[in-house]
Scaffold this motif. Sequence first.
Motif: not given
Length: 190
Positions: A72-76
């Motif tokens: 999720w952090w990559v997309r964030l």
Amino acid sequence: MMGNVGDYLTGAWRNMWWDMLLRGAIAIIFGLIVFFWPGLSIATFVLLFGSFVFVDGILLLLQAVTVKDGRWWVRLLQGLLSIAAAVAVFIWPGLTALMFLYIIAFYLIFAGMLQIFAAIEMRKAIKGELLLIAGGILSVIIGALMFARPLTGALALAQTIGIFAIAYGILLAILALKLRGAGHKVAAAT
């Protein structure tokens, strides 16, 4: 392994294929407008680019909060980068063409690298991640070319970005349809 794939696809990704399809459609529309608009001014191009990356950033943030996986952090990060690039071009629309080019090049390189990273992680769950890797590599190449040849004409820049956006949008749309199809196969099997 199949249990993990099934869990992953029966989760939010199976239901979020439309988000990736929407990102692809927006990229294609942006690319077509930029590529085929004769006499496109740099000011109009700046506004179109800012609008495109802002919407893409919002959709990436939506994915970051709704797709529950370890990436999720990559997309964030990619969503925040997109929105920051959009804010930069809206706040400083009078930047010189060279500075604007560097903002776009920076955005393309880092967004492409994040996309490649996400695709490598995604390979554990679905087939078709190569399309996402191809889009990321294409993004990095276009960004690097912009750094290497910063004084190319604005029309050539707009057409290059238009072609990139069309190709990137097609790759995202194909991946979205693969996600949708894989989700239906897993749902039917369970």
